[in-house]
Design an enzyme around this catalytic site. Structure first.
Site, PDB file in Angstrom:
ATOM      1  N   LYS A  80       0.854  -1.200   0.000  1.00 52.35           N
ATOM      2  CA  LYS A  80       0.000   0.000   0.000  1.00 52.35           C
ATOM      3  C   LYS A  80       0.890   1.249   0.000  1.00 52.35           C
ATOM      4  O   LYS A  80       1.875   1.318   0.744  1.00 52.35           O
ATOM      5  CB  LYS A  80      -0.901  -0.025   1.240  1.00 52.35           C
ATOM      6  CG  LYS A  80      -1.967   1.081   1.249  1.00 52.35           C
ATOM      7  CD  LYS A  80      -2.900   0.929   2.457  1.00 52.35           C
ATOM      8  CE  LYS A  80      -3.959   2.013   2.514  1.00 52.35           C
ATOM      9  NZ  LYS A  80      -4.793   1.911   3.720  1.00 52.35           N
ATOM     10  N   SER A 155      -9.746   2.113   2.510  1.00 54.18           N
ATOM     11  CA  SER A 155      -8.869   2.857   1.628  1.00 54.18           C
ATOM     12  C   SER A 155      -7.885   1.978   0.861  1.00 54.18           C
ATOM     13  O   SER A 155      -7.419   2.353  -0.207  1.00 54.18           O
ATOM     14  CB  SER A 155      -8.080   3.891   2.430  1.00 54.18           C
ATOM     15  OG  SER A 155      -7.248   3.254   3.394  1.00 54.18           O
ATOM     16  N   SER A 179      -9.841  -0.243   6.749  1.00 57.79           N
ATOM     17  CA  SER A 179      -9.246  -0.190   5.406  1.00 57.79           C
ATOM     18  C   SER A 179      -8.503  -1.431   4.952  1.00 57.79           C
ATOM     19  O   SER A 179      -8.086  -1.498   3.802  1.00 57.79           O
ATOM     20  CB  SER A 179      -8.321   1.021   5.290  1.00 57.79           C
ATOM     21  OG  SER A 179      -9.104   2.175   5.175  1.00 57.79           O
TER      22      SER A 179
HETATM   23  N1  GLN Z   1     -13.146   4.285   5.682  1.00 60.78           N
HETATM   24  C1  GLN Z   1     -12.568   4.759   6.906  1.00 60.78           C
HETATM   25  C2  GLN Z   1     -12.244   6.230   6.804  1.00 60.78           C
HETATM   26  O1  GLN Z   1     -12.462   6.796   5.773  1.00 60.78           O
HETATM   27  C3  GLN Z   1     -11.384   3.924   7.267  1.00 60.78           C
HETATM   28  C4  GLN Z   1     -10.100   4.402   6.769  1.00 60.78           C
HETATM   29  C5  GLN Z   1      -8.949   3.540   7.113  1.00 60.78           C
HETATM   30  O2  GLN Z   1      -9.064   2.503   7.764  1.00 60.78           O
HETATM   31  N2  GLN Z   1      -7.789   4.014   6.719  1.00 60.78           N
HETATM   32  O3  GLN Z   1     -11.803   6.818   7.743  1.00 60.78           O
END
Ligand code: GLN
Length: 501
Positions: A80, A155, A179
């Site tokens: 990532k 994400s 994410s």
């Molecule tokens: N979807 C969540 C957010 O937008 C989780 C993001 C993440 O785990 N990096 O904050």
């Protein structure tokens, strides 16, 4: 050997150990697959062809010299784009970091390299890991290999899509609110959020420091465990790192015995707003675990309903502070530096041009929540809710060993469907956020396809701090029971993608 991309990491490891394949061959097969399908999946932001082949050749040379190698030596991986890798472009999905090449390796990358794991390249993500679909990436959306018209989750959608599309057998994600797990669920793959502090944040571009957790993504439970073991463990460079032995995750993944395991189904994570096909597969999986000897009870975690609002105060607060360092002076983009503008103007022009809408939204929210006069009402209050949620977990774990729920209320949605509706987007993480707030371990395992749309459903398991092994026990049990049901086929096999070139 074109089918090298269809093997699990554990299988590739055996092939290489018995000299039936070299790491260069395995790596090249995955680079070829990326060249063939990534034009339609768009999982990668940067493919490091030369670097990957050089790493692979180095592993092959060590093996030829008879050196003792780790279990994943020579296996390729997708990283990532939020973790620093020395000399390799790292953007966190943001324009503000375009062209930045980190001068150092994150601890996760150091450990991958020490394990001989070959890093293929950097994967797409929502900007600074804010989002649930990769649509917030400044570099375009990743497509779900199961249906290219849908998002792969976020994400870390790039990492999960890459393994689902057989572009890599392994990937690294980071989980702040879901994410790793939500994209895992949406792509029919395994995604594990280790215990907070179980994996190092050093060199991870911070979103919310009290929540961020790097972790493994794979197509099987065993592969995820092998990767987990390679990256986890105490790191003196991260002050919140836990100085304890890594839980026995690989042994648990190999064993998968759930007899006598007490499983609590979280009452609050289901019902209204949950897609029928998701609930059906979830309940069938619970049934399967019961048949395998687990004791299942219903458990109430009454404060979970406040997790989302608490998270959306804590996360923006921490993010607004972490993102203050992108001031045009230290990293990446600089706009308006023409000799006439003040430093302050250059900073503000750069942030205006370099940050996307969601990032700006959260910086504004966070700055407001932390401002004097509002701090107690918002941030302080959210921290109290966080404590109540942690207590719900503690109480639940007095009765059961693990908690379970669907990983997400729905399956993968269409590209464009929720991008203009932040609340609908935030609701993706209803089931995953409580574990981040409490810092415990959690994972999503594939548990079948929803009847309505034929898309993968994720089974969510939560375990106490430093009991990450329990996740793998449940995952392995479920995986083998489902494979039996599916005639020996793992449901993690994404449908064939058309080769685009
Ligand atoms: N979807 C969540 C957010 O937008 C989780 C993001 C993440 O785990 N990096 O904050």
């Amino acid at each position: 050997m074109s089918d090298l991309t269809r093997k699990t990491a554990a299988e590739l490891s055996e092939l290489m150990a018995s000299k039936q394949a070299s790491s260069v061959e395995v790596t090249q097969a995955h680079l070829d697959r990326i060249a063939a399908v990534d034009g339609s999946v768009k999982a990668f932001l940067h493919v490091d062809t030369e670097g990957a082949l050089a790493q692979a050749a180095a592993v092959d040379a060590k093996r030829a010299a008879g050196e003792e190698l780790g279990p994943l030596a020579g296996v390729p991986l997708a990283l990532k784009d939020v973790l620093t890798q020395e000399g390799v472009p790292t953007t966190a999905g943001s324009k503000i970091l375009e062209g930045w090449k980190p001068p150092y390796d994150s601890t996760v990358v150091k450990r991958l390299k020490a394990a001989g794991i070959v890093i293929l390249g950097k994967t797409n993500m929502d900007e600074f890991a804010m989002g649930s679909s990769t649509e917030n990436s400044a570099y375009g959306t990743t497509h779900n290999p199961w249906d290219l018209g849908r998002i792969p989750g976020g994400s870390g959608g790039g990492s999960s899509a890459a393994i689902s599309a057989y572009e890599a057998p392994l990937a690294i994600g980071t989980d702040t609110g879901g994410s790793i797990r939500q994209p895992g669920a949406f792509t029919g793959t395994v995604g594990v959020k280790p215990t907070y502090g179980g994996t190092s944040r050093y060199g991870l571009i911070a979103l919310a420091s009290s929540l961020d957790t790097p972790g493994p993504c794979a197509r099987t439970t065993l592969d995820a465990a092998l990767l987990h073991e390679a990256i986890a463990g105490w790191d003196p460079m991260d002050s919140t790192s836990i100085n304890q032995d890594v839980p026995a995750v690989v042994a648990a993944a190999r064993n998968g015995d759930v007899s006598g395991l007490r499983i609590g189904v979280v009452k609050e994570l289901g019902g209204e707003g949950y897609q029928p096909g998701v609930e059906a597969r979830f309940h069938e999986a619970v049934e399967l675990l019961t048949k395998l000897g687990a004791e299942v009870v219903e458990v109430s975690c009454p404060h979970f309903q406040y997790a989302l609002p608490a998270y959306y105060l804590i996360l923006p607060s921490e993010a607004s502070s972490n993102l203050a360092k992108f001031d045009a002076m230290r990293y990446g983009l600089r706009v308006g530096d023409d000799g006439t503008n003040s430093a302050e103007t250059v900073t503000s022009l750069t942030r205006e041009a370099g940050f996307g809408d969601e990032v700006k939204r959260r910086i504004i929210l966070g700055t407001h929540a932390l401002s004097s006069g509002y701090y107690d009402a918002y941030y302080g209050q959210a921290q109290k809710v966080r404590t109540l949620i942690a207590r719900d977990f503690t109480k639940a774990y007095e009765q059961v060993d693990v908690l379970v729920s669907p990983a997400t209320p729905t399956t993968a949605f269409a590209i464009g469907d929720r991008i203009d509706d932040p609340i609908a987007m935030y609701k993706n993480d209803l089931c995953t956020i409580p574990s981040n707030l409490a810092g415990n371990a959690a994972a999503s395992f594939p548990c079948g396809l929803a009847d309505e749309d034929g898309l993968p459903v994720g089974f969510h398991v939560m375990a106490p701090v430093m009991r990450d092994d329990l996740l793998y026990t449940v995952g392995a049990a479920l995986e083998s029971a489902l494979a039996e049901q599916w005639g020996g086929v793992l449901m993690t096999k994404a449908p064939e993608l058309e080769v685009t070139r």
